[in-house]
Design a protein around this motif. Structure first.
Motif, PDB file in Angstrom:
ATOM      1  N   VAL A  71      82.974  39.390  13.496  1.00 14.73           N
ATOM      2  CA  VAL A  71      83.873  38.966  14.636  1.00 14.73           C
ATOM      3  C   VAL A  71      83.844  40.106  15.913  1.00 14.73           C
ATOM      4  CG1 VAL A  71      86.028  37.455  15.274  1.00 14.73           C
ATOM      5  CG2 VAL A  71      85.168  37.363  12.882  1.00 14.73           C
ATOM      6  N   SER A  72      85.008  40.780  15.702  1.00 10.83           N
ATOM      7  CA  SER A  72      85.355  41.772  16.665  1.00 10.83           C
ATOM      8  C   SER A  72      86.626  42.581  16.163  1.00 10.83           C
ATOM      9  CB  SER A  72      85.454  41.135  18.203  1.00 10.83           C
ATOM     10  OG  SER A  72      86.856  40.808  18.437  1.00 10.83           O
ATOM     11  N   TRP A  73      87.033  43.551  16.834  1.00 10.90           N
ATOM     12  CA  TRP A  73      88.271  44.163  16.331  1.00 10.90           C
ATOM     13  C   TRP A  73      89.410  43.381  16.596  1.00 10.90           C
ATOM     14  CZ3 TRP A  73      92.313  44.759  19.518  1.00 10.90           C
ATOM     15  CH2 TRP A  73      91.986  44.333  21.063  1.00 10.90           C
ATOM     16  N   ARG A  74      89.282  42.294  17.546  1.00  7.85           N
ATOM     17  CA  ARG A  74      90.455  41.422  17.660  1.00  7.85           C
ATOM     18  C   ARG A  74      90.757  40.852  16.505  1.00  7.85           C
ATOM     19  NH1 ARG A  74      91.995  41.728  22.945  1.00  7.85           N
ATOM     20  NH2 ARG A  74      90.451  42.534  24.227  1.00  7.85           N
ATOM     21  N   GLY A  75      89.892  40.311  15.791  1.00  7.41           N
ATOM     22  CA  GLY A  75      90.097  39.618  14.420  1.00  7.41           C
ATOM     23  C   GLY A  75      90.989  39.891  13.515  1.00  7.41           C
ATOM     24  N   VAL A  76      91.052  41.433  13.342  1.00 11.68           N
ATOM     25  CA  VAL A  76      91.921  42.047  12.446  1.00 11.68           C
ATOM     26  C   VAL A  76      93.321  41.713  12.780  1.00 11.68           C
ATOM     27  CG1 VAL A  76      90.391  44.030  11.969  1.00 11.68           C
ATOM     28  CG2 VAL A  76      92.129  44.297  13.444  1.00 11.68           C
ATOM     29  N   PHE A  77      93.646  41.443  13.986  1.00  7.37           N
ATOM     30  CA  PHE A  77      94.971  41.030  14.370  1.00  7.37           C
ATOM     31  C   PHE A  77      95.059  39.463  14.234  1.00  7.37           C
ATOM     32  CE2 PHE A  77      94.744  45.068  16.399  1.00  7.37           C
ATOM     33  CZ  PHE A  77      95.841  45.725  16.331  1.00  7.37           C
ATOM     34  N   LEU A  78      94.277  38.721  14.875  1.00 12.53           N
ATOM     35  CA  LEU A  78      94.336  37.135  14.909  1.00 12.53           C
ATOM     36  C   LEU A  78      94.318  36.595  13.379  1.00 12.53           C
ATOM     37  CD1 LEU A  78      92.478  36.648  18.092  1.00 12.53           C
ATOM     38  CD2 LEU A  78      94.613  36.756  18.017  1.00 12.53           C
ATOM     39  N   ILE A  79      93.709  37.137  12.728  1.00 19.88           N
ATOM     40  CA  ILE A  79      93.655  36.639  11.282  1.00 19.88           C
ATOM     41  C   ILE A  79      95.080  36.344  10.746  1.00 19.88           C
ATOM     42  CG2 ILE A  79      93.335  38.674   9.846  1.00 19.88           C
ATOM     43  CD1 ILE A  79      91.625  35.485   9.008  1.00 19.88           C
TER      44      ILE A  79
END
Length: 480
Positions: free
Chosen positions: A173-181
């Motif tokens: 996904v991207s690094w943003r996925g580690v937050f948005l999950i």
């Protein structure tokens, strides 16, 4: 006047399944806040490139969570006891959800660091409330041991799953996925908490919140953790570090004075006369300084020495994750069968042996396969002691103080994580200097090996404490 049909009550699962459903929810909430301690670790290089973090601000992406969660745990435990455990759990999950959304949408380093701190605050509310609900709902002994085994298994697994999930999300996904999950996960947990857990009773306004105690405790712990986390950046003898330490000690002294004079203190010092609570506190502090810190160094080993990418690093943690989950889940039953003392001694001995095996097999030419025996052993110790230390901390504590007891042990684990990592990073980086290329890779492997041996020494110290402090305590040799 016609009022319309009354609103039908929410459909609840049958009583025999409800307790299981609540335990599953609390374990899931624990996993959620636990995994976020390390989920960003493998995503840090991508975050740094995209948001243009400096070396100092990039470290703060990790440390902001640790500082906030450690500083506010006593506050969270007190709030759950006074304001209602379900209320605080839901508020903590909502804060966690919104902070995760903000972190995933951040466009500057400052925004992201603030979001991580708010995530830590949410975790400081969720952690003690979940543990307190379990300790109140399940009777002390075999029933509570089994429940804490499942809950602790989720928490211990979350530390490892965070690295695995972080690698997968960063790669696909991207690094943003580690937050948005976290947004949908926390949303589901909030809805389940409101549905499954009965509403809290009326707030006990007769009991004071002890705001001066909460402020001074939070300030003391936060300042000391900031000093320990940022000491390597500021310099251990710098004016900044020394000032933070002095201020933290001053607030700590003020907290002690306030608590001794308070009619309804935030931290009743009489609780610390409970020998099992003291043992749980000491064990939790040393656990995060040793077992918890090892995850960080293994991640560095896989990426900086073995050359794994984010996804490969995550996959490398599959084996220890499975072992940790299994050991944590079974530990409650082992405590019931063998007693808390022998369970803790066995877990620490196996974990110490595993750390030594890993340390002896780390070098710049090492393979993952060579580390497997040590990884299995240390993961057995990790999972089992994580469960056992929380069983110890809850023994003999009345229901109205379970939130505070939970937060005491949780605060110890947060401080232990900060102290342990700060000291171990110094050990690992002692001989790196300005090296680059292959020389840097060799030196990094040697530094990680030194830190792993230091971790084994810390586990040995924990083992000696458990042997000495638990031998004369009631219930030491039988299931609590």
């Amino acid at each position: 006047m016609y009022q319309g049909h009354p609103k039908p009550p929410a459909v609840q699962p049958p009583a025999k399944y409800r307790r299981k459903a609540i335990l599953a929810l609390l374990s899931f909430a624990m996993l959620l806040v636990s995994l976020d301690q390390y989920i960003v670790v493998v995503a840090l290089p991508a975050i740094a490139r995209n948001l243009h973090h400096s070396a100092q601000t990039l470290q703060s992406v990790v440390s902001a969570y640790t500082i906030a969660s450690s500083g506010f745990l006593l506050f969270g435990g007190r709030a759950s006891d006074l304001l209602g455990r379900r209320r605080i759990l839901v508020v903590g999950l909502f804060l966690y959800l919104t902070a995760s959304l903000a972190g995933g949408l951040a466009t500057t380093p400052g925004q992201q660091i603030v979001a991580r701190a708010l995530q830590g605050l949410g975790g400081a509310l969720v952690f003690p409330s979940t543990l307190a609900i379990i300790n109140v709902r399940f009777s002390e002994g075999a029933e509570r041991n089994r429940a804490l085994g499942i809950w602790a298994g989720a928490g211990a697994a979350g530390l490892v799953i965070g690295v695995l999930l972080g690698g997968a999300l960063t790669s696909f996904v991207s690094w943003r996925g580690v937050f948005l999950i976290n947004v949908p996960l926390a949303g589901v947990a909030m809805a389940a908490a409101l549905w499954l857990i009965e509403a809290d009773g009326r707030i006990e306004w007769s009991r004071a919140f002890d705001l001066p105690g909460a402020v001074t405790a939070t300030a003391a712990i936060s300042l000391l953790v900031v000093a320990l986390v940022e000491g390597p950046n500021f310099g251990w003898l710098s004016a900044e570090t020394i000032s933070l330490l002095i201020a933290g000690v001053a607030f700590g002294a003020a907290f002690i004075v306030i608590e001794r004079r308070s009619a309804d203190p935030l931290l009743p010092f009489g609780m610390l006369r409970n020998q099992w609570l003291r043992l749980g506190l000491l064990t939790a502090t040393l656990f995060m300084a040793t077992f918890g810190a090892l995850l960080y160094f293994l991640s560095l080993l896989f990426q900086n020495v073995f050359g794994y990418d984010a996804l490969q690093t995550g996959v490398a943690f599959l084996l220890p994750t499975a072992v940790v989950v299994t050991a944590s889940a079974l530990a409650g039953r082992v405590v019931t069968a063998l007693g808390l003392r022998w369970t803790m001694i066995g877990a620490l001995a196996i974990g110490m042996g595993g750390a030594l095996l890993i340390g002896f097999n780390i070098n710049h030419q090492a393979s993952y396969l060579a580390l497997v025996p040590g990884l299995v052993a240390v993961s057995i110790g990790d999972g089992a002691i994580f469960t056992a230390m929380f069983i110890a901390a809850a023994m003999g504590i009345p229901d109205r103080q379970q939130g505070v007891a939970s937060s005491i042990v949780s605060t110890g684990s947060g401080v232990g994580a900060a102290v342990g990592l700060a000291l171990l990073v110094l050990i690992a980086n002692a001989r790196i200097g300005d090296l680059a290329g292959e020389e840097l890779r060799i030196a990094a492997a040697e530094g990680i090996a030194r830190s792993t041996f230091a971790i084994a020494g810390g586990i040995a110290l924990t083992l000696l404490i458990v042997i000495g402090r638990s031998s004369s305590q009631p219930g030491a040799s039988c299931g609590p």
